[in-house]
Design a protein around this motif. Structure first.
Motif, PDB file in Angstrom:
ATOM      1  N   VAL A  64       0.850  -1.184   0.000  1.00 37.49           N
ATOM      2  CA  VAL A  64       0.000   0.000   0.000  1.00 37.49           C
ATOM      3  C   VAL A  64       0.891   1.241   0.000  1.00 37.49           C
ATOM      4  O   VAL A  64       1.869   1.309   0.758  1.00 37.49           O
ATOM      5  CB  VAL A  64      -0.924   0.000   1.245  1.00 37.49           C
ATOM      6  N   VAL A  80      -3.552   0.272  -3.205  1.00 38.30           N
ATOM      7  CA  VAL A  80      -2.877  -1.028  -3.265  1.00 38.30           C
ATOM      8  C   VAL A  80      -2.141  -1.080  -4.607  1.00 38.30           C
ATOM      9  O   VAL A  80      -2.732  -0.792  -5.656  1.00 38.30           O
ATOM     10  CB  VAL A  80      -3.897  -2.187  -3.167  1.00 38.30           C
ATOM     11  N   GLU A 138      -6.575  -4.973   0.727  1.00 34.14           N
ATOM     12  CA  GLU A 138      -5.281  -5.521   1.124  1.00 34.14           C
ATOM     13  C   GLU A 138      -5.326  -7.011   1.431  1.00 34.14           C
ATOM     14  O   GLU A 138      -4.318  -7.703   1.323  1.00 34.14           O
ATOM     15  CB  GLU A 138      -4.821  -4.813   2.396  1.00 34.14           C
ATOM     16  N   MET A 143      -4.646 -11.812  -3.733  1.00 36.02           N
ATOM     17  CA  MET A 143      -3.297 -11.274  -3.491  1.00 36.02           C
ATOM     18  C   MET A 143      -2.157 -12.210  -3.926  1.00 36.02           C
ATOM     19  O   MET A 143      -1.193 -11.740  -4.550  1.00 36.02           O
ATOM     20  CB  MET A 143      -3.137 -10.894  -2.014  1.00 36.02           C
TER      21      MET A 143
END
Ligand SMILES: [Zn+2]
Length: 344
Positions: A64, A80, A138, A143
């Motif tokens: 971030v 992000v 996040e 991810m």
């Protein structure tokens, strides 16, 4: 802040280092959320001479934005962001040609006063040309796959492009590490009809088959070459993707490609010269490849990850804290783990 520092072969430490801060107006400060240990990090892990000061490690990270310099326009605090494994200005002649790894004003992480990615934060130079903001949380389940776009998935894609993979082609992937597995995804994505994976680890080969490999070859050397020829009507593969970097793997890749075919080499070479020079000359084999311009491929690969068409994050089979990174290196080096994701 704390970060990963390598002091010699087998000697990885987590240490206090100076806090990352903005220096140039084109910098962004990124708080790292997730980082990867790369197969290429294992080369110094095997061979680095002892060093008092050590070497900051890591070039695969997402996180971030904490702060952006006055000249930064494309990202802002709170975004992000994905950071490709080299930083680049996005505007020089090579960046405009899509070869960001040769950026005239770019560079690498962990050297020349730039932080490594395996730490709490990174000063990213040339933020506008380097970072790509993504509209996810996040803790999004995507991810791990987004993290692969910093390096291994882009590298697998680069191997496939260098080897002219396309619809109906026969492809052979040499290596069942994270890059080889991503190369299988890339070959399938580009329409290959037959995808042969060469490797020796049953767990990795099982993932390769789920990613789209149609055939598995577990033999090595001449026997592997023979098996690939059997699987390709005696002709060899249109495209061979070399995803290891060792001379033996390179010889195999160059020996299984058919006349007029192409070899895409993305394993960092651990040898000086390219072997099989005479045979590949008479077979009109194209030999291409190098470090992947991951920044250039983000536009193309990102939608496939965000919309769930590919799931390269499955190559991460172990999650580590920052404190446990030294054991992550050991686990990858011992082939206990395919690839380690560090969560901060
Ligand atoms: Zn550039």
């Amino acid at each position: 802040m704390r970060a990963t520092v390598m002091h010699g072969a087998g000697d990885v430490r987590i240490e206090d280092v100076p806090d990352a801060t903005l220096i140039e107006p084109s910098d962004a400060l990124v708080v790292v959320g997730r980082a990867g240990i790369c197969g290429s990090d294992l080369w110094p892990y095997k061979s680095m001479e002892p060093s008092e000061t050590g070497r900051r490690m890591g070039h695969e990270f997402i996180g971030v934005v904490d702060a952006a310099g006055a000249d930064v326009r494309s990202v802002k605090a709170g975004n992000v962001v994905i950071a490709p494994f080299v930083w680049s200005d996005g505007t020089c002649v090579f960046c405009r040609e899509g070869l960001h790894t040769s950026c005239l004003h770019g560079g690498r992480y962990g050297v020349d006063g730039v932080d490594g990615g395996q730490g709490e934060a990174v000063r990213v130079p040339q933020a506008d040309g380097t970072l790509v903001a993504v509209a996810v949380d996040e803790d999004d389940s995507l991810m791990p796959s987004l993290l692969t776009l910093t390096d291994v998935m882009a590298t697998g894609h680069h191997a496939a492009l260098a080897a002219n993979v396309g619809p109906g082609k026969t492809v052979a992937v040499v290596g069942d590490g994270a890059v080889g597995l991503c190369a299988v995804i890339a070959a399938r994505r580009l329409g290959a009809e037959q995808i042969v994976i060469l490797g020796r680890h049953p767990d990795r080969l099982a993932i390769a088959e789920e990613f789209g490999a149609t055939d598995v070859v577990s033999e090595r050397g001449d026997e592997a070459v023979e098996r690939v020829r059997e699987l390709t009507d005696g002709l060899g593969a249109h495209s061979a993707l070399e995803c290891v970097g060792l001379e033996e793997a390179t010889v195999t890749a160059l020996s299984i490609v058919r006349p007029g075919g192409a070899v895409g080499r993305v394993g960092v070479p651990q040898h000086e010269s390219i072997p099989e020079g005479i045979a590949t000359f008479f077979d009109n084999v194209t030999i291409a490849g190098g470090p992947a311009p991951a920044r250039a491929y983000l536009e193309e690969l990102l939608p496939d990850v965000l919309e769930g068409r590919i799931e390269p994050g499955r190559v991460f089979d172990r999650v580590s804290t920052l404190d446990d990174v030294p054991d992550g290196y050991r686990a990858m080096n011992d082939r206990e783990a395919i690839k380690v994701m560090i969560e901060l």
